[in-house]
Design a protein around this motif. Sequence first.
Motif, PDB file in Angstrom:
ATOM      1  N   ASP A 261     -18.106  71.647  15.280  1.00 58.95           N
ATOM      2  CA  ASP A 261     -18.306  70.387  16.002  1.00 58.95           C
ATOM      3  C   ASP A 261     -18.671  69.254  15.047  1.00 58.95           C
ATOM      4  O   ASP A 261     -18.289  68.095  15.268  1.00 58.95           O
ATOM      5  N   TRP A 262     -19.416  69.581  13.972  1.00 62.11           N
ATOM      6  CA  TRP A 262     -19.779  68.550  12.998  1.00 62.11           C
ATOM      7  C   TRP A 262     -18.611  68.237  12.076  1.00 62.11           C
ATOM      8  O   TRP A 262     -18.349  67.083  11.761  1.00 62.11           O
ATOM      9  N   HIS A 263     -17.907  69.273  11.644  1.00 55.78           N
ATOM     10  CA  HIS A 263     -16.813  69.060  10.698  1.00 55.78           C
ATOM     11  C   HIS A 263     -15.589  68.408  11.348  1.00 55.78           C
ATOM     12  O   HIS A 263     -14.807  67.756  10.658  1.00 55.78           O
ATOM     13  N   LEU A 264     -15.413  68.582  12.660  1.00 51.89           N
ATOM     14  CA  LEU A 264     -14.234  68.047  13.348  1.00 51.89           C
ATOM     15  C   LEU A 264     -14.660  67.161  14.518  1.00 51.89           C
ATOM     16  O   LEU A 264     -14.438  67.497  15.689  1.00 51.89           O
ATOM     17  N   PRO A 265     -15.272  66.015  14.214  1.00 51.81           N
ATOM     18  CA  PRO A 265     -15.728  65.129  15.288  1.00 51.81           C
ATOM     19  C   PRO A 265     -14.586  64.280  15.844  1.00 51.81           C
ATOM     20  O   PRO A 265     -13.472  64.257  15.297  1.00 51.81           O
ATOM     21  N   VAL A 266     -14.873  63.554  16.947  1.00 51.56           N
ATOM     22  CA  VAL A 266     -13.904  62.685  17.604  1.00 51.56           C
ATOM     23  C   VAL A 266     -14.494  61.287  17.699  1.00 51.56           C
ATOM     24  O   VAL A 266     -15.694  61.106  17.926  1.00 51.56           O
ATOM     25  N   ARG A 267     -13.645  60.278  17.521  1.00 54.71           N
ATOM     26  CA  ARG A 267     -14.074  58.886  17.681  1.00 54.71           C
ATOM     27  C   ARG A 267     -12.978  58.104  18.407  1.00 54.71           C
ATOM     28  O   ARG A 267     -11.811  58.206  18.047  1.00 54.71           O
ATOM     29  N   ASP A 268     -13.390  57.340  19.418  1.00 54.03           N
ATOM     30  CA  ASP A 268     -12.470  56.490  20.174  1.00 54.03           C
ATOM     31  C   ASP A 268     -12.754  55.042  19.794  1.00 54.03           C
ATOM     32  O   ASP A 268     -13.891  54.569  19.924  1.00 54.03           O
ATOM     33  N   LEU A 269     -11.741  54.314  19.340  1.00 56.28           N
ATOM     34  CA  LEU A 269     -11.920  52.942  18.858  1.00 56.28           C
ATOM     35  C   LEU A 269     -11.456  51.891  19.866  1.00 56.28           C
ATOM     36  O   LEU A 269     -11.303  50.719  19.501  1.00 56.28           O
ATOM     37  N   ARG A 270     -11.269  52.291  21.115  1.00 57.92           N
ATOM     38  CA  ARG A 270     -10.877  51.291  22.105  1.00 57.92           C
ATOM     39  C   ARG A 270     -11.995  50.280  22.340  1.00 57.92           C
ATOM     40  O   ARG A 270     -13.184  50.611  22.258  1.00 57.92           O
TER      41      ARG A 270
END
Length: 711
Positions: A339-348
């Motif tokens: 979960d730390w190594h493969l995070p998600v980010r939404d830039l909307r």
Amino acid sequence: MHLRKGPEPPAWTPPDGLADVRVVRPRPRLVRELAIVAAVVVLYVGISRGGGMFRESIAMAHGRDLLDLERFLHIDVERALNEWLTSHDTLSVVANYEYAFGYVGTSFGLLILLYLTRSPWYRWARSTFVMVNLIAISIFAIYPAAPPRLLPGEGFVDTVTDGGTFGSWGSPLTADANHLAAMPSLHVGWAVWVTIVVSSIFSGRWWVKALCLLYVSLTTFVIMATANHYILDAVGGALVTLFCVGLMMLVSDRPNQKRPRLSPADAFALHAETTSGAAQHASDVVVLRDGRTAPAVQADLRARFRGVIDRLPRYRHRVAEGSFWRRPRWVRVRDLDWDWHLPVRDLRRPDGSPGGPAALAAFVAGLERTPLPRDRPLWRAWTVTGVTPGEVAVVLTVHPVVSAGQAPVVSARQLFEPVPEPPAADLPTLGVVARVRAVARGIGQLVRDGRARRGLPSGAPRDRDYGMSRVPTSVVREVARAHGVRAGDVLLAASAGALKRVLPTVAATTDVRVSVPLTLPCPGDRCAGTVTSAALMDLPLGPDDEVERLRETARRTGRLRSGTRAIAASFVIGTATGILPPPAQRWFARMVYGKRFFEGIVSTMVGPTGEFRLAGGAVHWVHPVVPLAPGAPLAVGITGWDRCLDIGVTVDPALGADAHRLATAMVAVIDELSRRSDPPGAGAPSRSSEEFGLFWPVFREEGIPVRKDMS
């Protein structure tokens, strides 16, 4: 990337993947190994024949001194053992031949066996063995000592000579043997060396250790009973070997080391970050044509990582920095925090509209502000959505110790389908003599280069600015062909021209010193594949005409193609610093890496041609993110991917230039060079602009005149 035949696979697999983090080395060439043996033999023979006319009398005096010391200590057992052996004819013959051939057969037999089986212990054992002999030969030259059998009046019987032992004293095979080399005993030294190597390979097996102890004891008995050595010689031989083994353990790990130390080059990268506090991890922004949601892409990316993680051993290891005097080491992490190594980010944006390239650039700049934490493997792979419709970005952030100095997409190329080939080396492989000459010449050139003349403003804050642009590879090649230069010269000239256009403060500056990373073939047989080094050059800012600047840049890049500076830098950082204690390594990294010697980095990497997929999505762009060196305010990365050159520019805001304008100004410079290389009266080349259209509005907003087919 060029297709090349891969290196010969090693025959030995490290247990539990613990040593996989080290560079895999193929078996060394037999000619080189034989040359090493020949050099040691020549040195031994030279010492045997030298020493002058008084050498024998000096050796006799030293021999009596050793015997007198033993009598004082009540350990002079040689006479009693010699008398016992002479009374047993059969045992005497056996002891004579064991003395003549036993230590040679076991020592060289072990080396040959390790070499033929491609054992990882071969290099460690061979280096230690050579060191033992060099130190012993040095002692023979400084302190010649006659053995007991040559001391007149002491009553010793030379059983080896009297028994007519074939291959020993008195035979043609020993014509060049040193008869005055009692201290230290190489018989015992070699026996102890065999014991240490064999016991280390078969660690935990008591019977192996028992046999080794018996072998050392038997060798010690034989050299004294045959009147060829004193017991103090045996002690001296054992101490020499133990000293050499200890020294080797300081500078090199044994193959079964559970926590192998970082290589000197990796330790240099780690110290450069630790001493400056400036993040040194690099990134690649991989943009995918993919309409899926972030969780779906992340799930596929995690599945892909899990499938190939065993082929990416450094991605499973963290760095244990140790204490002030302890060298940093690798520690395997069995359970990764996915979960730390493969995070998600939404830039909307808050209104739900896409954030656009500017939001992606700002996000990437934020990642470059803070070093990765050291309590886990030094990498992350962000899944970023909300940039533009139908696209997802994977931002792969990797520290140089994990990527071994390569671009993140190269170090993790197993993630892509199909797997791209690694980049080929820029310079040819050199032989040992040519490499020595290149290193010596390159070090002299580096010294003459001196420090950089300060021309670019820089600041202390960790704030970063990042910008992206891209240009068709065909355009750059056409420009290079038209002006008779290399494609790399065009990119370097474009970097200088962009600074000249965007940064008014450098108008009066004639040059800016930059570091240009180069991919080199591994020197000799150190490893399989390539290593990354760098050379320094001054980019010309003085000319106002871009064609003139390009020609001057091409003239100056000759120092890059000669390779001597890069080879010397690779030797100093990747080899010579390995003998320094950690405090000296940290001081060296702080002194040489950064603003004292260069003001920026311009890195170019030739990528693959064709269609590739990552986590189920088609790869569209791969924009590099090169970290700023301490105190150096500029870093330009250029990655060739399919038919495009993707540009990423990182700057320190103290530079006074917007990274986005610098990135687009590079394209503007290339566009001008392209216009001036067109034949008179010819129109613009016909090129498809469909896949390059993203940055066209940015060029227009920034007021940079770029031909639309270049966008």
